[in-house]
Design an enzyme around this catalytic site. Structure first.
Site, PDB file in Angstrom:
ATOM      1  N   HIS A   1      46.735  43.982   6.158  1.00  0.00           N
ATOM      2  CA  HIS A   1      47.041  42.546   6.219  1.00  0.00           C
ATOM      3  C   HIS A   1      45.909  41.844   5.663  1.00  0.00           C
ATOM      4  O   HIS A   1      44.731  42.191   6.240  1.00  0.00           O
ATOM      5  CB  HIS A   1      47.661  41.999   7.525  1.00  0.00           C
ATOM      6  CG  HIS A   1      48.574  42.714   7.823  1.00  0.00           C
ATOM      7  ND1 HIS A   1      49.976  42.613   7.496  1.00  0.00           N
ATOM      8  CD2 HIS A   1      48.950  43.656   8.972  1.00  0.00           C
ATOM      9  CE1 HIS A   1      50.784  43.450   8.020  1.00  0.00           C
ATOM     10  NE2 HIS A   1      50.342  44.060   8.891  1.00  0.00           N
ATOM     11  N   LEU A   2      46.001  40.885   4.826  1.00  0.00           N
ATOM     12  CA  LEU A   2      44.912  40.009   4.369  1.00  0.00           C
ATOM     13  C   LEU A   2      44.404  39.168   5.516  1.00  0.00           C
ATOM     14  O   LEU A   2      43.488  39.089   5.640  1.00  0.00           O
ATOM     15  CB  LEU A   2      45.270  39.210   3.182  1.00  0.00           C
ATOM     16  CG  LEU A   2      45.776  39.824   1.903  1.00  0.00           C
ATOM     17  CD1 LEU A   2      47.159  39.263   1.485  1.00  0.00           C
ATOM     18  CD2 LEU A   2      44.707  40.053   0.990  1.00  0.00           C
TER      19      LEU A   2
ATOM     20  N   ASP B   1      62.051  53.075   9.339  1.00  0.00           N
ATOM     21  CA  ASP B   1      62.715  54.386   9.288  1.00  0.00           C
ATOM     22  C   ASP B   1      62.554  55.114   7.996  1.00  0.00           C
ATOM     23  O   ASP B   1      62.366  56.523   7.868  1.00  0.00           O
ATOM     24  CB  ASP B   1      64.142  54.126   9.385  1.00  0.00           C
ATOM     25  CG  ASP B   1      64.753  53.683  10.653  1.00  0.00           C
ATOM     26  OD1 ASP B   1      64.136  53.880  11.607  1.00  0.00           O
ATOM     27  OD2 ASP B   1      65.900  53.037  10.738  1.00  0.00           O
TER      28      ASP B   1
ATOM     29  N   ASN C   1      51.098  46.992   2.742  1.00  0.00           N
ATOM     30  CA  ASN C   1      51.245  45.639   3.178  1.00  0.00           C
ATOM     31  C   ASN C   1      52.487  45.110   3.059  1.00  0.00           C
ATOM     32  O   ASN C   1      52.857  44.628   2.109  1.00  0.00           O
ATOM     33  CB  ASN C   1      50.133  44.740   2.431  1.00  0.00           C
ATOM     34  CG  ASN C   1      50.118  43.318   2.930  1.00  0.00           C
ATOM     35  OD1 ASN C   1      50.833  42.993   4.065  1.00  0.00           O
ATOM     36  ND2 ASN C   1      49.318  42.402   2.713  1.00  0.00           N
TER      37      ASN C   1
ATOM     38  N   TYR D   1      45.345  33.402   2.567  1.00  0.00           N
ATOM     39  CA  TYR D   1      45.159  34.670   2.063  1.00  0.00           C
ATOM     40  C   TYR D   1      44.062  35.155   0.755  1.00  0.00           C
ATOM     41  O   TYR D   1      44.113  35.882   0.233  1.00  0.00           O
ATOM     42  CB  TYR D   1      46.563  35.006   1.427  1.00  0.00           C
ATOM     43  CG  TYR D   1      47.738  34.880   2.408  1.00  0.00           C
ATOM     44  CD1 TYR D   1      47.801  35.880   3.344  1.00  0.00           C
ATOM     45  CD2 TYR D   1      48.756  33.758   2.633  1.00  0.00           C
ATOM     46  CE1 TYR D   1      48.955  35.893   4.404  1.00  0.00           C
ATOM     47  CE2 TYR D   1      49.790  33.858   3.485  1.00  0.00           C
ATOM     48  CZ  TYR D   1      49.765  34.778   4.339  1.00  0.00           C
ATOM     49  OH  TYR D   1      50.639  34.743   5.143  1.00  0.00           O
TER      50      TYR D   1
ATOM     51  N   PRO E   1      57.056  41.032   0.286  1.00  0.00           N
ATOM     52  CA  PRO E   1      57.404  39.935  -0.235  1.00  0.00           C
ATOM     53  C   PRO E   1      56.287  38.633  -0.413  1.00  0.00           C
ATOM     54  O   PRO E   1      55.395  38.645   0.372  1.00  0.00           O
ATOM     55  CB  PRO E   1      58.431  39.344   0.445  1.00  0.00           C
ATOM     56  CG  PRO E   1      58.304  40.177   1.733  1.00  0.00           C
ATOM     57  CD  PRO E   1      57.837  41.376   1.382  1.00  0.00           C
ATOM     58  N   ASN E   2      56.339  37.978  -1.499  1.00  0.00           N
ATOM     59  CA  ASN E   2      55.351  36.976  -1.652  1.00  0.00           C
ATOM     60  C   ASN E   2      54.013  37.071  -2.065  1.00  0.00           C
ATOM     61  O   ASN E   2      53.257  36.372  -2.321  1.00  0.00           O
ATOM     62  CB  ASN E   2      55.507  35.880  -0.712  1.00  0.00           C
ATOM     63  CG  ASN E   2      56.829  35.394  -0.196  1.00  0.00           C
ATOM     64  OD1 ASN E   2      57.547  34.702  -1.251  1.00  0.00           O
ATOM     65  ND2 ASN E   2      57.271  35.476   1.155  1.00  0.00           N
TER      66      ASN E   2
ATOM     67  N   GLU F   1      48.652  50.576   7.685  1.00  0.00           N
ATOM     68  CA  GLU F   1      48.889  49.151   7.392  1.00  0.00           C
ATOM     69  C   GLU F   1      47.871  48.036   7.082  1.00  0.00           C
ATOM     70  O   GLU F   1      46.885  48.356   7.789  1.00  0.00           O
ATOM     71  CB  GLU F   1      49.830  48.842   8.799  1.00  0.00           C
ATOM     72  CG  GLU F   1      50.346  47.650   8.623  1.00  0.00           C
ATOM     73  CD  GLU F   1      51.229  47.054   9.916  1.00  0.00           C
ATOM     74  OE1 GLU F   1      51.705  48.208  10.531  1.00  0.00           O
ATOM     75  OE2 GLU F   1      50.904  45.976  10.342  1.00  0.00           O
TER      76      GLU F   1
ATOM     77  N   ARG G   1      49.060  31.101  -3.373  1.00  0.00           N
ATOM     78  CA  ARG G   1      49.767  31.130  -2.180  1.00  0.00           C
ATOM     79  C   ARG G   1      48.771  31.110  -1.003  1.00  0.00           C
ATOM     80  O   ARG G   1      48.029  31.783  -0.687  1.00  0.00           O
ATOM     81  CB  ARG G   1      50.494  32.289  -1.929  1.00  0.00           C
ATOM     82  CG  ARG G   1      51.326  32.469  -0.663  1.00  0.00           C
ATOM     83  CD  ARG G   1      51.702  33.863  -0.343  1.00  0.00           C
ATOM     84  NE  ARG G   1      52.526  34.008   0.981  1.00  0.00           N
ATOM     85  CZ  ARG G   1      52.686  34.851   1.742  1.00  0.00           C
ATOM     86  NH1 ARG G   1      52.263  35.987   1.381  1.00  0.00           N
ATOM     87  NH2 ARG G   1      53.370  34.905   2.786  1.00  0.00           N
TER      88      ARG G   1
ATOM     89  N   HIS H   1      56.920  42.534  10.312  1.00  0.00           N
ATOM     90  CA  HIS H   1      57.458  42.079  11.651  1.00  0.00           C
ATOM     91  C   HIS H   1      59.194  41.985  11.973  1.00  0.00           C
ATOM     92  O   HIS H   1      59.547  41.704  12.974  1.00  0.00           O
ATOM     93  CB  HIS H   1      57.017  40.717  11.821  1.00  0.00           C
ATOM     94  CG  HIS H   1      55.794  40.243  11.343  1.00  0.00           C
ATOM     95  ND1 HIS H   1      54.651  40.746  11.792  1.00  0.00           N
ATOM     96  CD2 HIS H   1      55.320  39.425  10.222  1.00  0.00           C
ATOM     97  CE1 HIS H   1      53.589  40.402  11.149  1.00  0.00           C
ATOM     98  NE2 HIS H   1      54.034  39.531  10.106  1.00  0.00           N
TER      99      HIS H   1
ATOM    100  N   ALA I   1      56.016  39.849   5.235  1.00  0.00           N
ATOM    101  CA  ALA I   1      56.909  39.645   6.303  1.00  0.00           C
ATOM    102  C   ALA I   1      57.588  40.639   6.716  1.00  0.00           C
ATOM    103  O   ALA I   1      58.020  40.582   8.062  1.00  0.00           O
ATOM    104  CB  ALA I   1      57.831  38.349   5.995  1.00  0.00           C
TER     105      ALA I   1
ATOM    106  N   ARG J   1      47.350  34.613  14.583  1.00  0.00           N
ATOM    107  CA  ARG J   1      48.207  33.658  13.862  1.00  0.00           C
ATOM    108  C   ARG J   1      49.593  33.517  14.827  1.00  0.00           C
ATOM    109  O   ARG J   1      49.466  33.784  15.978  1.00  0.00           O
ATOM    110  CB  ARG J   1      48.670  34.110  12.672  1.00  0.00           C
ATOM    111  CG  ARG J   1      47.408  34.202  11.502  1.00  0.00           C
ATOM    112  CD  ARG J   1      47.940  34.523  10.042  1.00  0.00           C
ATOM    113  NE  ARG J   1      48.843  33.375   9.383  1.00  0.00           N
ATOM    114  CZ  ARG J   1      49.566  33.922   8.525  1.00  0.00           C
ATOM    115  NH1 ARG J   1      49.485  35.208   7.922  1.00  0.00           N
ATOM    116  NH2 ARG J   1      50.364  32.960   7.978  1.00  0.00           N
TER     117      ARG J   1
END
Ligand code: DQA
Length: 147
Positions: A99-100, A86, A73, A22, A9-10, A97, A17, A79, A76, A106
């Site tokens: 992440h930018l 699953d 990626n 990011y 998402p996002n 995995e 953003r 977390h 959210a 953070r």
């Protein structure tokens, strides 16, 4: 070798953003550079972005038998999503995995990943390069596995 790149998402808003966190690259630009890198590495890539947890679960389920690996990626949902964890365990498609941002530098709620222990590895904090490093790492690990 076929690789699925999943964005949560996002991430469709990348470019506008929170650029300080990011970066300024749009999702389309990141995907363009991943397509180029995939060409250099001799693998095929497909992309999927959704803001919806269920759609991401469906995409992971559909990856079974179609993709050799996933660069994820989950944003959210990293977390929070037991469902995504699953699904990844169910299909057992190896994944990395990414992440930018450096999630560990953070807010505390970003320090926990529900996926990281099931991943081949994690790349975080290098902006759009996290995706490129993740793709390189995944392809190298899969190539090693195949011998
Ligand atoms: C993110 C980090 C997550 O904590 C956040 O919710 C995102 C993006 C990253 O790429 O840095 O949406 O996954």
């Amino acid at each position: 070798m076929r690789i699925l790149v999943l964005h949560g998402p996002n991430l469709n808003l990348l470019g506008t953003r929170e650029p300080g966190t990011y970066g300024a690259e749009t999702l389309a630009a990141i995907q363009g550079s991943l397509r180029e890198l995939a060409g250099e590495l001799g693998v095929e890539v497909e992309f999927f972005q959704s803001n919806s947890e269920g759609a991401l679960v469906d995409a992971v389920q559909a990856a079974y038998g179609r993709f050799d690996g996933i660069v994820a990626n989950p944003a959210a949902y990293t977390h929070t999503s037991i469902a995504l964890r699953d699904a990844l365990l169910a299909v057992a498609v190896p994944f990395v995995e990414v992440h930018l941002s450096n999630v560990h530098a953070r807010e505390p709620f970003r320090h926990r990943s529900l996926l990281a222990d099931a991943a081949l590895g994690t790349v975080a904090g290098f902006g759009a390069d996290s995706y490129r490093l993740g793709l390189r790492g995944l392809v190298a690990a899969l190539a090693l596995e195949r011998g």
